[in-house]
Design an enzyme around this catalytic site. Structure first.
Site, mmCIF file in Angstrom:
data_model
loop_
_atom_site.group_PDB
_atom_site.id
_atom_site.type_symbol
_atom_site.label_atom_id
_atom_site.label_comp_id
_atom_site.label_asym_id
_atom_site.label_seq_id
_atom_site.Cartn_x
_atom_site.Cartn_y
_atom_site.Cartn_z
ATOM 1 C CB ILE A 59 66.009 40.151 -66.657
ATOM 2 C CG1 ILE A 59 65.269 41.373 -66.165
ATOM 3 C CG2 ILE A 59 65.193 39.416 -67.696
ATOM 4 C CD1 ILE A 59 65.082 42.439 -67.212
ATOM 5 C CG ASP A 60 69.909 37.199 -69.004
ATOM 6 O OD1 ASP A 60 68.790 36.999 -69.500
ATOM 7 O OD2 ASP A 60 70.877 37.633 -69.625
ATOM 8 C CB ALA A 61 69.049 35.749 -62.134
ATOM 9 C CG LEU A 64 71.760 32.286 -67.998
ATOM 10 C CD1 LEU A 64 72.428 33.612 -68.026
ATOM 11 C CD2 LEU A 64 72.530 31.241 -68.743
#
Lengths: 81, 283
Positions: A59-61, A64
């Protein structure tokens, strides 16, 4: 020249802000579902935990990657004339 | 750049710490430039890769079935964790013989490369400036970036390596004919009208997997390193607030960054296993 820098700063802020909205909502929903599931079935807590961390990373990919690009715009500015 | 007269301004300091030591001597202009080789990323990735292989080899050579030491304990822990994950994802035992050790090496290698980010921002670059100046160069142009995984070319190189591995296993498991057949019939079924759409979907899938796999590691590590640099700027204000701000913010971010480092190495390893596992199943 000032216009370019101003718009680049705006763009970087928007990239980070909108990305953060998506990532935080996604992790919030997943976290609540994980707590619900582990409350309902405590024996699955460990297996679900590794999957939760993997999904948290996925999800953070996008967020970020956006932050990486926004910071690249901010510091190593490719738009300078 | 920073002439001898005055200290670098904030943005000069940040840009100085974001410039790679490459064979052209200055920062890379355009986004894709095949002639530029980032010497510092190559150096750190190769040295840390050799260190990883040496550590794992030493653990394996000294493994005793008796009471294991702490070093053997942690390596066993890692091997078991990777073996369990691999067993769950890659179902053919024969290819697991190669893929599980690969996943373990990737995990330890990326973890150690990421861990370089915890070193103080100016430690190695300042030592390199001394060496560079001793060698007669102008210290203001002694660039060095310590974290190899914060270099897009390094992470995309790794994910391209994983892509090649997936293509190899696709061909090995399904045979060239089987794989080409799958390329044209995969998502939407075996109908001549759908061939171009299927093929486009497959290509997009491969490209998206590789780019996101590499960019994810790069994004996390680049953002993490940049925040360390910005915190270091806080300390460079040489005020009491600045110094304690640097120490407190730096330690908080370093502690949180330990989780990010481990998580990103774990995710890169898991996705390597998942992509190779996908190469085994036919759609």
């Amino acid at each position: 020249m000032e216009n370019v820098l101003g718009f680049v700063a705006l763009a970087a802020g928007l990239i980070i802000g909108l990305g953060a909205i998506g990532a935080c909502i996604g992790i919030g929903i997943m976290g609540s579902k994980y707590l619900e599931a582990s409350a309902r079935q405590p024996e699955l807590m460990n297996a679900l935990q590794t999957k939760m961390f993997l999904l948290a990373g996925l999800i953070d990919a996008a967020f970020l990657i956006g932050v990486g690009i926004a910071m690249m715009f901010a510091f190593a500015n490719p738009f300078q004339l | 750049m920073a002439t001898e007269g005055h200290a670098p301004t904030a943005s000069e300091y940040v840009i100085h710490h974001l410039t790679h030591l490459n064979n052209t001597g200055h920062a890379q202009e355009n986004i894709v430039d095949w002639s530029v080789i980032n010497i510092d990323s190559m150096f750190y990735s190769i040295v840390i890769g050799a260190l990883t292989v040496f550590l794992l080899w030493k653990a394996a050579s000294k493994a005793t079935s008796g009471v294991p030491g702490r070093f053997q304990g942690i390596v066993e822990l890692l091997v078991e964790m990777v073996a369990d994950q691999a067993k769950g994802i890659v179902h053919s035992a024969e290819s697991r013989k190669f893929v599980a050790p690969l996943a373990l090496t990737v995990f330890v290698w990326i973890f150690l490369m990421n861990a370089m980010d915890l070193l103080p921002v100016d430690l190695l670059p300042r030592i390199w400036e001394g060496v560079y100046a001793a060698g007669g160069g102008d210290p203001a142009h002694a660039y060095m970036r310590v974290v190899a995984t914060a270099d897009l070319s390094a992470t995309l190189g790794m994910s391209t390596g994983v892509l090649l591995l997936c293509l190899y296993y696709n061909i090995k498991i399904k045979g060239v004919g089987g794989w080409v057949h799958e390329l044209f019939t995969a998502p939407f079924g075996n109908h001549p009208l759908l061939y171009p759409i299927n093929f486009a979907m497959q290509i997009i899938e491969f490209v998206a997997k590789t780019v996101s796999h590499g960019m994810r590691l790069f994004g996390n590590m680049y953002a993490g390193e940049l925040i360390f640099i910005l915190i270091a700027l806080l300390g460079s204000t040489a005020t009491v607030f600045g110094f304690f701000g640097h120490v407190i913010a730096g330690s908080i971010w370093a502690i949180f960054h330990i989780l990010i480092i481990t998580l990103q190495a774990f995710i890169f390893m898991m996705l390597t296993l998942v992509y190779v596992g996908q190469a085994h199943e036919s759609h």
